[in-house]
Design a protein around this motif. Structure first.
Motif, PDB file in Angstrom:
ATOM      1  N   SER A   1       0.856  -1.184   0.000  1.00  0.00           N
ATOM      2  CA  SER A   1       0.000   0.000   0.000  1.00  0.00           C
ATOM      3  C   SER A   1       0.890   1.231   0.000  1.00  0.00           C
ATOM      4  CB  SER A   1      -0.923   0.003   1.217  1.00  0.00           C
ATOM      5  OG  SER A   1      -0.184   0.018   2.420  1.00  0.00           O
ATOM      6  N   GLY A   2       0.302   2.347  -0.376  1.00  0.00           N
ATOM      7  CA  GLY A   2       1.076   3.580  -0.423  1.00  0.00           C
ATOM      8  C   GLY A   2       1.222   4.048  -1.853  1.00  0.00           C
ATOM      9  N   ARG A   3       2.446   4.116  -2.317  1.00  0.00           N
ATOM     10  CA  ARG A   3       2.709   4.632  -3.649  1.00  0.00           C
ATOM     11  C   ARG A   3       2.355   3.603  -4.720  1.00  0.00           C
ATOM     12  NH1 ARG A   3       8.198   8.286  -3.107  1.00  0.00           N
ATOM     13  NH2 ARG A   3       7.381   9.719  -1.537  1.00  0.00           N
ATOM     14  N   THR A   4       2.479   4.004  -5.979  1.00  0.00           N
ATOM     15  CA  THR A   4       2.082   3.169  -7.102  1.00  0.00           C
ATOM     16  C   THR A   4       2.908   1.887  -7.133  1.00  0.00           C
ATOM     17  OG1 THR A   4       1.500   5.144  -8.347  1.00  0.00           O
ATOM     18  CG2 THR A   4       1.748   3.089  -9.577  1.00  0.00           C
ATOM     19  N   PHE A   5       2.236   0.771  -6.954  1.00  0.00           N
ATOM     20  CA  PHE A   5       2.907  -0.516  -6.828  1.00  0.00           C
ATOM     21  C   PHE A   5       3.733  -0.846  -8.067  1.00  0.00           C
ATOM     22  CE2 PHE A   5       3.666  -4.523  -5.045  1.00  0.00           C
ATOM     23  CZ  PHE A   5       3.329  -5.547  -5.917  1.00  0.00           C
ATOM     24  N   SER A   6       3.196  -0.542  -9.240  1.00  0.00           N
ATOM     25  CA  SER A   6       3.890  -0.915 -10.479  1.00  0.00           C
ATOM     26  C   SER A   6       5.139  -0.070 -10.742  1.00  0.00           C
ATOM     27  CB  SER A   6       2.927  -0.823 -11.662  1.00  0.00           C
ATOM     28  OG  SER A   6       2.400   0.485 -11.760  1.00  0.00           O
ATOM     29  N   ASP A   7       5.408   0.917  -9.921  1.00  0.00           N
ATOM     30  CA  ASP A   7       6.639   1.697 -10.043  1.00  0.00           C
ATOM     31  C   ASP A   7       7.845   0.979  -9.438  1.00  0.00           C
ATOM     32  OD1 ASP A   7       5.265   5.062  -9.522  1.00  0.00           O
ATOM     33  OD2 ASP A   7       5.322   3.751 -11.292  1.00  0.00           O
ATOM     34  N   TYR A   8       7.586  -0.158  -8.775  1.00  0.00           N
ATOM     35  CA  TYR A   8       8.627  -0.827  -8.000  1.00  0.00           C
ATOM     36  C   TYR A   8       8.900  -2.245  -8.461  1.00  0.00           C
ATOM     37  CZ  TYR A   8       8.140   3.082  -4.839  1.00  0.00           C
ATOM     38  OH  TYR A   8       8.108   4.349  -4.312  1.00  0.00           O
ATOM     39  N   VAL A   9      10.176  -2.563  -8.525  1.00  0.00           N
ATOM     40  CA  VAL A   9      10.611  -3.954  -8.586  1.00  0.00           C
ATOM     41  C   VAL A   9      10.377  -4.550  -7.199  1.00  0.00           C
ATOM     42  CG1 VAL A   9      12.644  -5.437  -8.771  1.00  0.00           C
ATOM     43  CG2 VAL A   9      12.317  -3.524 -10.368  1.00  0.00           C
ATOM     44  N   MET A  10       9.877  -5.764  -7.174  1.00  0.00           N
ATOM     45  CA  MET A  10       9.621  -6.430  -5.890  1.00  0.00           C
ATOM     46  C   MET A  10      10.582  -7.599  -5.721  1.00  0.00           C
ATOM     47  SD  MET A  10       7.368  -4.589  -4.549  1.00  0.00           S
ATOM     48  CE  MET A  10       7.104  -5.606  -3.095  1.00  0.00           C
ATOM     49  N   GLY A  11      11.171  -7.643  -4.552  1.00  0.00           N
ATOM     50  CA  GLY A  11      12.115  -8.712  -4.248  1.00  0.00           C
ATOM     51  C   GLY A  11      11.688  -9.497  -3.024  1.00  0.00           C
ATOM     52  N   TRP A  12      12.165 -10.722  -2.960  1.00  0.00           N
ATOM     53  CA  TRP A  12      12.036 -11.545  -1.765  1.00  0.00           C
ATOM     54  C   TRP A  12      13.436 -11.846  -1.252  1.00  0.00           C
ATOM     55  CZ3 TRP A  12       7.758 -12.750   0.985  1.00  0.00           C
ATOM     56  CH2 TRP A  12       6.516 -12.577   0.370  1.00  0.00           C
ATOM     57  N   PHE A  13      13.588 -11.706   0.040  1.00  0.00           N
ATOM     58  CA  PHE A  13      14.846 -11.978   0.718  1.00  0.00           C
ATOM     59  C   PHE A  13      14.557 -12.865   1.918  1.00  0.00           C
ATOM     60  CE2 PHE A  13      17.608  -8.899  -1.417  1.00  0.00           C
ATOM     61  CZ  PHE A  13      16.661  -8.110  -2.037  1.00  0.00           C
ATOM     62  N   ARG A  14      15.591 -13.491   2.441  1.00  0.00           N
ATOM     63  CA  ARG A  14      15.413 -14.295   3.643  1.00  0.00           C
ATOM     64  C   ARG A  14      16.617 -14.145   4.554  1.00  0.00           C
ATOM     65  NH1 ARG A  14      15.751 -20.349   0.902  1.00  0.00           N
ATOM     66  NH2 ARG A  14      18.015 -20.351   0.480  1.00  0.00           N
ATOM     67  N   GLN A  15      16.356 -14.368   5.834  1.00  0.00           N
ATOM     68  CA  GLN A  15      17.427 -14.269   6.818  1.00  0.00           C
ATOM     69  C   GLN A  15      17.252 -15.366   7.850  1.00  0.00           C
ATOM     70  OE1 GLN A  15      17.887 -10.383   8.626  1.00  0.00           O
ATOM     71  NE2 GLN A  15      19.996 -10.847   9.186  1.00  0.00           N
ATOM     72  N   ALA A  16      18.264 -16.229   7.916  1.00  0.00           N
ATOM     73  CA  ALA A  16      18.284 -17.292   8.903  1.00  0.00           C
ATOM     74  C   ALA A  16      19.032 -16.807  10.139  1.00  0.00           C
ATOM     75  CB  ALA A  16      18.960 -18.522   8.319  1.00  0.00           C
ATOM     76  N   PRO A  17      18.798 -17.413  11.297  1.00  0.00           N
ATOM     77  CA  PRO A  17      19.488 -16.980  12.516  1.00  0.00           C
ATOM     78  C   PRO A  17      20.998 -17.020  12.355  1.00  0.00           C
ATOM     79  CG  PRO A  17      17.704 -18.470  13.056  1.00  0.00           C
ATOM     80  CD  PRO A  17      17.824 -18.473  11.557  1.00  0.00           C
ATOM     81  N   GLY A  18      21.640 -15.919  12.727  1.00  0.00           N
ATOM     82  CA  GLY A  18      23.087 -15.840  12.665  1.00  0.00           C
ATOM     83  C   GLY A  18      23.670 -15.625  11.285  1.00  0.00           C
ATOM     84  N   LYS A  19      22.796 -15.423  10.298  1.00  0.00           N
ATOM     85  CA  LYS A  19      23.272 -15.233   8.919  1.00  0.00           C
ATOM     86  C   LYS A  19      22.806 -13.879   8.385  1.00  0.00           C
ATOM     87  CE  LYS A  19      23.528 -20.106   7.618  1.00  0.00           C
ATOM     88  NZ  LYS A  19      23.165 -21.115   6.576  1.00  0.00           N
ATOM     89  N   GLU A  20      23.482 -13.445   7.346  1.00  0.00           N
ATOM     90  CA  GLU A  20      23.094 -12.197   6.707  1.00  0.00           C
ATOM     91  C   GLU A  20      21.834 -12.397   5.867  1.00  0.00           C
ATOM     92  OE1 GLU A  20      27.484 -10.050   6.251  1.00  0.00           O
ATOM     93  OE2 GLU A  20      26.296 -10.531   4.476  1.00  0.00           O
ATOM     94  N   ARG A  21      21.143 -11.294   5.638  1.00  0.00           N
ATOM     95  CA  ARG A  21      19.974 -11.342   4.768  1.00  0.00           C
ATOM     96  C   ARG A  21      20.445 -11.667   3.355  1.00  0.00           C
ATOM     97  NH1 ARG A  21      15.434  -6.922   5.764  1.00  0.00           N
ATOM     98  NH2 ARG A  21      15.775  -7.919   7.794  1.00  0.00           N
ATOM     99  N   GLU A  22      19.760 -12.612   2.704  1.00  0.00           N
ATOM    100  CA  GLU A  22      20.180 -13.018   1.365  1.00  0.00           C
ATOM    101  C   GLU A  22      19.043 -12.891   0.366  1.00  0.00           C
ATOM    102  OE1 GLU A  22      21.345 -17.072   0.841  1.00  0.00           O
ATOM    103  OE2 GLU A  22      19.515 -17.888   1.744  1.00  0.00           O
ATOM    104  N   PHE A  23      19.435 -12.620  -0.867  1.00  0.00           N
ATOM    105  CA  PHE A  23      18.503 -12.486  -1.975  1.00  0.00           C
ATOM    106  C   PHE A  23      17.907 -13.845  -2.317  1.00  0.00           C
ATOM    107  CE2 PHE A  23      16.790 -11.075  -5.926  1.00  0.00           C
ATOM    108  CZ  PHE A  23      17.091 -12.041  -6.866  1.00  0.00           C
ATOM    109  N   VAL A  24      16.589 -13.864  -2.549  1.00  0.00           N
ATOM    110  CA  VAL A  24      15.898 -15.079  -2.990  1.00  0.00           C
ATOM    111  C   VAL A  24      15.471 -14.948  -4.449  1.00  0.00           C
ATOM    112  CG1 VAL A  24      13.829 -16.500  -2.668  1.00  0.00           C
ATOM    113  CG2 VAL A  24      15.088 -15.637  -0.670  1.00  0.00           C
ATOM    114  N   GLY A  25      14.803 -13.847  -4.773  1.00  0.00           N
ATOM    115  CA  GLY A  25      14.337 -13.633  -6.134  1.00  0.00           C
ATOM    116  C   GLY A  25      13.721 -12.262  -6.272  1.00  0.00           C
TER     117      GLY A  25
END
Length: 122
Positions: A25-49
């Motif tokens: 919600s908020g600004r125009t959704f289609s103006d943005y690339v959307m990413g998924w990331f994940r973070q496991a305990p003790g690890k850095e946040r990593e790119f998923v897709g």
């Protein structure tokens, strides 16, 4: 500002499937690339897709390629992550994020959801 809220996490056995959803919600959704990331305990946040503005282009980390699929609906302002053949190493908090750029780099995503826990048991 873009507000993002994930849902759909949970506990699943190895080999199972889950579908995560992210509502924007908020600004125009289609103006943005959307990413998924994940973070496991003790690890850095990593790119998923990630998925491009119109949804025509997707790109995945090697670790999930062929198992995970991202889709988006710009009319409903949602982006989904379908996760199949889940493995214990997929266990993490999963976040959706929004960027103006077609990128996999964490720091270029300006807006983030609070995350949803995915736990895969062996």
């Amino acid at each position: 500002q873009v507000q993002l809220v994930e849902s759909g996490g949970g506990l699943v056995q190895a080999g199972g499937s889950l579908r995560l959803s992210c509502a924007a919600s908020g600004r125009t959704f289609s103006d943005y690339v959307m990413g998924w990331f994940r973070q496991a305990p003790g690890k850095e946040r990593e790119f998923v897709g990630r998925i491009s503005w119109s949804g025509g282009r997707t790109y995945y980390a090697d670790s999930v390629k062929g198992r995970f699929t991202i889709s988006r609906d710009n009319d409903k302002n949602t982006v989904d992550l379908q996760m199949n053949s889940l493995k214990p190493e997929d266990t993490a908090v999963y976040h959706c994020a929004a960027s103006r750029l077609l990128t996999t780099i964490v720091r270029y995503y300006a807006y983030w959801g609070q995350g949803t826990q995915v736990t895969v048991s062996s």
